[in-house]
Design a protein around this motif. Sequence first.
Motif, PDB file in Angstrom:
ATOM      1  N   ALA A 109      -4.044   0.840   5.850  1.00  0.00           N
ATOM      2  CA  ALA A 109      -3.247  -0.372   5.697  1.00  0.00           C
ATOM      3  C   ALA A 109      -1.760  -0.096   5.887  1.00  0.00           C
ATOM      4  O   ALA A 109      -1.016  -0.955   6.358  1.00  0.00           O
ATOM      5  N   SER A 110      -1.323   1.137   5.549  1.00  0.00           N
ATOM      6  CA  SER A 110       0.109   1.413   5.678  1.00  0.00           C
ATOM      7  C   SER A 110       0.453   2.140   6.979  1.00  0.00           C
ATOM      8  O   SER A 110       1.600   2.499   7.196  1.00  0.00           O
TER       9      SER A 110
ATOM     10  N   GLU B 172      -2.301   8.417  -6.921  1.00  0.00           N
ATOM     11  CA  GLU B 172      -2.097   7.118  -6.267  1.00  0.00           C
ATOM     12  C   GLU B 172      -1.511   6.146  -7.296  1.00  0.00           C
ATOM     13  O   GLU B 172      -1.754   6.280  -8.499  1.00  0.00           O
TER      14      GLU B 172
ATOM     15  N   ALA C 233      -6.935  -2.094  -7.237  1.00  0.00           N
ATOM     16  CA  ALA C 233      -7.069  -3.245  -6.330  1.00  0.00           C
ATOM     17  C   ALA C 233      -8.441  -3.864  -6.495  1.00  0.00           C
ATOM     18  O   ALA C 233      -9.424  -3.184  -6.714  1.00  0.00           O
TER      19      ALA C 233
ATOM     20  N   PRO D 256       0.813  -1.223   0.000  1.00  0.00           N
ATOM     21  CA  PRO D 256       0.000   0.000   0.000  1.00  0.00           C
ATOM     22  C   PRO D 256       0.843   1.268   0.000  1.00  0.00           C
ATOM     23  O   PRO D 256       0.815   2.030   0.949  1.00  0.00           O
TER      24      PRO D 256
ATOM     25  N   TYR E  32      -5.650  -4.214   1.022  1.00  0.00           N
ATOM     26  CA  TYR E  32      -4.333  -3.573   0.992  1.00  0.00           C
ATOM     27  C   TYR E  32      -3.422  -4.066   2.101  1.00  0.00           C
ATOM     28  O   TYR E  32      -2.372  -3.486   2.341  1.00  0.00           O
ATOM     29  N   SER E  33      -3.858  -5.084   2.830  1.00  0.00           N
ATOM     30  CA  SER E  33      -3.156  -5.478   4.046  1.00  0.00           C
ATOM     31  C   SER E  33      -3.544  -6.899   4.393  1.00  0.00           C
ATOM     32  O   SER E  33      -4.597  -7.393   3.997  1.00  0.00           O
TER      33      SER E  33
ATOM     34  N   VAL F  22      -2.807   0.483  -6.503  1.00  0.00           N
ATOM     35  CA  VAL F  22      -3.757   0.818  -5.443  1.00  0.00           C
ATOM     36  C   VAL F  22      -5.135   1.095  -6.055  1.00  0.00           C
ATOM     37  O   VAL F  22      -6.156   0.584  -5.598  1.00  0.00           O
TER      38      VAL F  22
ATOM     39  N   ARG G 277      -5.994   2.490   1.815  1.00  0.00           N
ATOM     40  CA  ARG G 277      -4.543   2.372   1.591  1.00  0.00           C
ATOM     41  C   ARG G 277      -3.765   3.027   2.738  1.00  0.00           C
ATOM     42  O   ARG G 277      -2.783   2.476   3.246  1.00  0.00           O
TER      43      ARG G 277
END
Lengths: 424, 424
Positions: free
Chosen positions: B86-87, B45, B52, A3, B303-304, B49, B83
């Motif tokens: 997730a980060s 982005e 997805a 991400p 995203y994770s 991403v 996103r």
Amino acid sequence: MQPSTPRGVRDYGPSEAISLRYIAGVVEEVFKRFGFYPIETPAIENTAVLNAKAYGEESNKEIYILEGEAAGLRYDLTVPLARFVASNRSLVLPFKRYQLGAIWRKDEPQRMRYREFMQADLDVVGSAELDCEAEVIAAPLIALEELGIRDYVLLINSRKLLQAILKSFGVPEAKEVAAIRIIDKLQKLGREAVQKQLEGLGVDTKACEQLLGFIEDDGDNGEKLARLSAAVEGTKDEAGNMSRLIEMLGAYGLGGKVIVDFSLARGLDYYTGFVWEFAMMENGKRLPSIGSGGRYDNLVGAYSSKSLPAVGSSIGITRVFDLIGAKSMMKTQAGVFVAFIGDNRGYAVSVANTLRGNGIYADLNCMRRNLSKQLEYAGAMGIKHVAIIGDKERLANKINLRNMISGAEEMLTIEEVVAELKKK
Amino acid sequence: MQPSTPRGVRDYGPSEAISLRYIAGVVEEVFKRFGFYPIETPAIENTAVLNAKAYGEESNKEIYILEGEAAGLRYDLTVPLARFVASNRSLVLPFKRYQLGAIWRKDEPQRMRYREFMQADLDVVGSAELDCEAEVIAAPLIALEELGIRDYVLLINSRKLLQAILKSFGVPEAKEVAAIRIIDKLQKLGREAVQKQLEGLGVDTKACEQLLGFIEDDGDNGEKLARLSAAVEGTKDEAGNMSRLIEMLGAYGLGGKVIVDFSLARGLDYYTGFVWEFAMMENGKRLPSIGSGGRYDNLVGAYSSKSLPAVGSSIGITRVFDLIGAKSMMKTQAGVFVAFIGDNRGYAVSVANTLRGNGIYADLNCMRRNLSKQLEYAGAMGIKHVAIIGDKERLANKINLRNMISGAEEMLTIEEVVAELKKK
């Protein structure tokens, strides 16, 4: 999947975004106070607009183009303004506008240099008076002062003066724009490299040395301008204008901030008169500027048959954030967290409704957490007050207001809670 | 050259931009009052991403891609949020954020549908409680009410209920997402076209008729939910949740606005629970929605490795502007125009400084115009007061304050002018 964000762009988490929006808000408020009006233009502009000749060849490669479209992302907020004015010829003049927004430049990311960043611009279109220079310089500097930034200087030069200096030191007129671009790099590349590049244009070594010696020479503003008028032909009027502008800035309390700097060139091709930079100093070294501007009397004409004088400044909101954001970082903007236990959600919501109706920023528990977990959340978010609501509070039609710093608790009516929180 | 903008994007001139920023400001203020915190994510982005899987194939063709970059413009503010979460796995949960910003969709421009427009989103990540639905629905609706918009309805459905209905009317599970996308067009295409498309999926004619008859049937919310529980297996719990949510919205004074609508599907693939739209009505016909939202418990997981429940709403700021902007359009935000004649610029600047220092929006003359031309400008800009400064005023250390509506003039001290203008 990973991400990640593209190179050169960044996220702002909550406390960063609170600071960023605070900075933008102060700047916008000052611009409004100065009697400027907003416009909003799209992020996307036609490439024909972005590439218009006045824009400068150098930067074309830095423009993001949209696949399959004859359009790209705006590179600054000045070109969109010129395009807007050219297509709205019934505007009341002078047109005093501000705009805050993101701009995009595909150059090499480095410290304090992003590919997407936020700028705040203000401009006056339709007036050639020096009064406009004074306003578009004063407003952003007063915004900086309101943000607590005081250790800046205003570097100022005039394209007309610089052109006269170049001419008098033997730079041919056809090489003038190229020479200005080179001189603009003096701060970055140093004198030796700049001299070499100027020699590459065909200026002879001795003239180069004299030229660079002249523009780098120190002294106070009055001395510099007197020396210039004496040494370079045809600079008397513009040197007088510059004295007048410095005097005008004095009326805004900014006179002591001004440094006349004949080496200041500003790469963009469209400037025609005064140019300036707002620079922070760190250990005697100039940091990347946090703002800049100038007069560009020909830019509107690039999009229209009728030209209009124009002058404006930009401040880099992202750059101001980089300089002071960490200092001004607030963890929260919520004034109170409304906690509840058991079946008291209904009463808690009515309490939150009343607080919010009174303009208080009230974060409301939305998890089925026990009280200590709720207090933990409020603590982690940096919220100073928690309104605790249980059976006892509901039955008494009161609220237990806890101060998270002192730990003190008080049973209060909703009116008392509103009064207490509005004090802050 | 032709100073035009690309298809589907637009400029906002000063009075439009004042309204647009006013609308965005009210919405943001209400979001803050509800205890939500801002984040800022870039417009750009990575395509990985944006593409997805949870994002939905249908919309990929509407994404603007940047030439030569594996990146494009954000299509909504929800995917960037997922996103971001997730980060940033150390975020305090629940994470209650809002974001205002432009988004871009390369679809066919039409009335109230642009390729670049502004949205305001708020979401709660990390809580599966219905309390969150109530907050993310209530805040934007209260913002609409503060903007004077009262004739809206909240259409609500649940993906879980819709799935159960589809199943009970014989739509095979593998065709479920496709069927939801088709049913989402019911309002736009009409029943006949939708029935035809559903038949194209392999649902038989009679089942289609029954299905569409069921989801289009009128009645009050209680009747609809009771009928559903009785007719469709496995819907009792979610129907109960929906009743509970409607009751919760009652606590915000919004109970009378809710319409349970089993035909509401919301095309985006990522919704997993309740979905809703904020719709204005015009002559009994639904206008394009001004906002929408829903629960999307699987999006962060895209995203994770760790999934998180999430729920949120969006309001279209641009669309609200299209609906009420013209009505709320203010010509100016300046409270006063500071006019001067002769050599009185210095005194005029000091007057403007004082007014601005007191938070008054003061437009200052920056042309060498005579007084009648200055009054003409103030009139054209819709500014209600002009502070007139000439020799007489300077010598008396007073200001002649002219009311542009009544024409009345008064000689006042600066303190009196500040007090008079602060009254407004």
